[in-house]
Design a protein around this motif. Structure first.
Motif, PDB file in Angstrom:
ATOM      1  N   ARG A  40       0.831  -1.209   0.000  1.00  0.00           N
ATOM      2  CA  ARG A  40       0.000   0.000   0.000  1.00  0.00           C
ATOM      3  C   ARG A  40       0.867   1.260   0.000  1.00  0.00           C
ATOM      4  O   ARG A  40       0.601   2.210  -0.724  1.00  0.00           O
ATOM      5  N   ARG A  43       2.470   2.456  -3.382  1.00  0.00           N
ATOM      6  CA  ARG A  43       1.608   3.088  -4.389  1.00  0.00           C
ATOM      7  C   ARG A  43       1.858   4.591  -4.460  1.00  0.00           C
ATOM      8  O   ARG A  43       1.695   5.201  -5.513  1.00  0.00           O
ATOM      9  N   ASP A  48       1.298   9.614 -11.242  1.00  0.00           N
ATOM     10  CA  ASP A  48       0.023   9.471 -11.946  1.00  0.00           C
ATOM     11  C   ASP A  48       0.223   9.217 -13.439  1.00  0.00           C
ATOM     12  O   ASP A  48      -0.518   8.447 -14.051  1.00  0.00           O
ATOM     13  N   THR A  51       0.454   5.521 -14.581  1.00  0.00           N
ATOM     14  CA  THR A  51      -0.770   4.727 -14.753  1.00  0.00           C
ATOM     15  C   THR A  51      -1.408   5.004 -16.118  1.00  0.00           C
ATOM     16  O   THR A  51      -1.946   4.093 -16.741  1.00  0.00           O
ATOM     17  N   THR A  52      -1.317   6.239 -16.571  1.00  0.00           N
ATOM     18  CA  THR A  52      -1.844   6.593 -17.896  1.00  0.00           C
ATOM     19  C   THR A  52      -0.998   5.942 -18.987  1.00  0.00           C
ATOM     20  O   THR A  52      -1.532   5.335 -19.923  1.00  0.00           O
ATOM     21  N   ARG A  55      -1.479   2.200 -18.771  1.00  0.00           N
ATOM     22  CA  ARG A  55      -2.898   1.833 -18.818  1.00  0.00           C
ATOM     23  C   ARG A  55      -3.265   0.801 -17.755  1.00  0.00           C
ATOM     24  O   ARG A  55      -3.891  -0.223 -18.033  1.00  0.00           O
ATOM     25  N   THR A  56      -2.865   1.098 -16.539  1.00  0.00           N
ATOM     26  CA  THR A  56      -3.171   0.225 -15.408  1.00  0.00           C
ATOM     27  C   THR A  56      -3.231   1.072 -14.142  1.00  0.00           C
ATOM     28  O   THR A  56      -3.067   2.283 -14.206  1.00  0.00           O
ATOM     29  N   ASP A  57      -3.447   0.442 -13.029  1.00  0.00           N
ATOM     30  CA  ASP A  57      -3.516   1.204 -11.782  1.00  0.00           C
ATOM     31  C   ASP A  57      -2.202   1.096 -11.004  1.00  0.00           C
ATOM     32  O   ASP A  57      -1.312   0.318 -11.355  1.00  0.00           O
ATOM     33  N   LYS A  58      -2.095   1.900  -9.975  1.00  0.00           N
ATOM     34  CA  LYS A  58      -0.859   1.968  -9.192  1.00  0.00           C
ATOM     35  C   LYS A  58      -0.550   0.644  -8.505  1.00  0.00           C
ATOM     36  O   LYS A  58       0.610   0.240  -8.422  1.00  0.00           O
ATOM     37  N   ASP A  59      -1.571  -0.047  -8.031  1.00  0.00           N
ATOM     38  CA  ASP A  59      -1.340  -1.316  -7.358  1.00  0.00           C
ATOM     39  C   ASP A  59      -0.719  -2.340  -8.307  1.00  0.00           C
ATOM     40  O   ASP A  59       0.200  -3.067  -7.933  1.00  0.00           O
TER      41      ASP A  59
END
Length: 139
Positions: A40, A43, A48, A51-52, A55-59
């Motif tokens: 956690r 992250r 930011d 992630t763009t 094309r995924t999330d921080k986790d």
């Protein structure tokens, strides 16, 4: 009777082997922390824009980097004939995660073991040393 020829082990060989094992342990330990207790907190380090771009999330980025760290650490000791390639891959990994370190320093957000501005700033100077370490043990 044949005499066996033994290779002389130099102090540099001993130092490099020790440094190689230490780097492998550092990578595996960091990777495990990315996959467990520190997940956690890491992250926060992911910018930011990453992630763009990915094309995924921080986790997912934290988990992927943890898996890569464990694999690189294991490869460093398990694949002695590929040391140069693995060392270069580790160095490249350290370069690839550097923007996250800069992001963390600029935003002033705490992550595991990096809970002060001084530590976050100092971490930036550690990165080139890690790159050099990876290249040296890969020789």
């Amino acid at each position: 009777m044949k005499r066996s020829r033994r290779r002389t082990v130099s102090p540099v060989d001993v130092a490099r082997t020790t440094a190689r094992v230490m780097l492998a342990a550092l990578l595996v330990g960091a990777g495990i922390s990315h996959l467990s207790w520190g997940r956690r907190g890491y992250r926060i380090v992911v910018p930011d824009w990453a992630t763009t771009l990915l094309r995924t999330d921080k986790d997912a980025i934290v988990v992927a980097s943890g898996v890569v760290e464990v694999m690189l650490g294991a490869a460093l000791v398990a694949l002695p004939r590929e040391r140069r390639t693995v060392g270069a891959a580790i160095a490249a990994f350290f370069v690839a995660v550097f923007p996250g370190n800069v992001h963390q320093w600029r935003t002033g957000r705490s992550a595991p073991l990096l809970d002060t501005d001084r530590r976050r700033f100092g971490r930036l100077f550690l990165q080139p040393l890690l790159v050099a370490w990876a290249l040296w043990v890969g020789r």
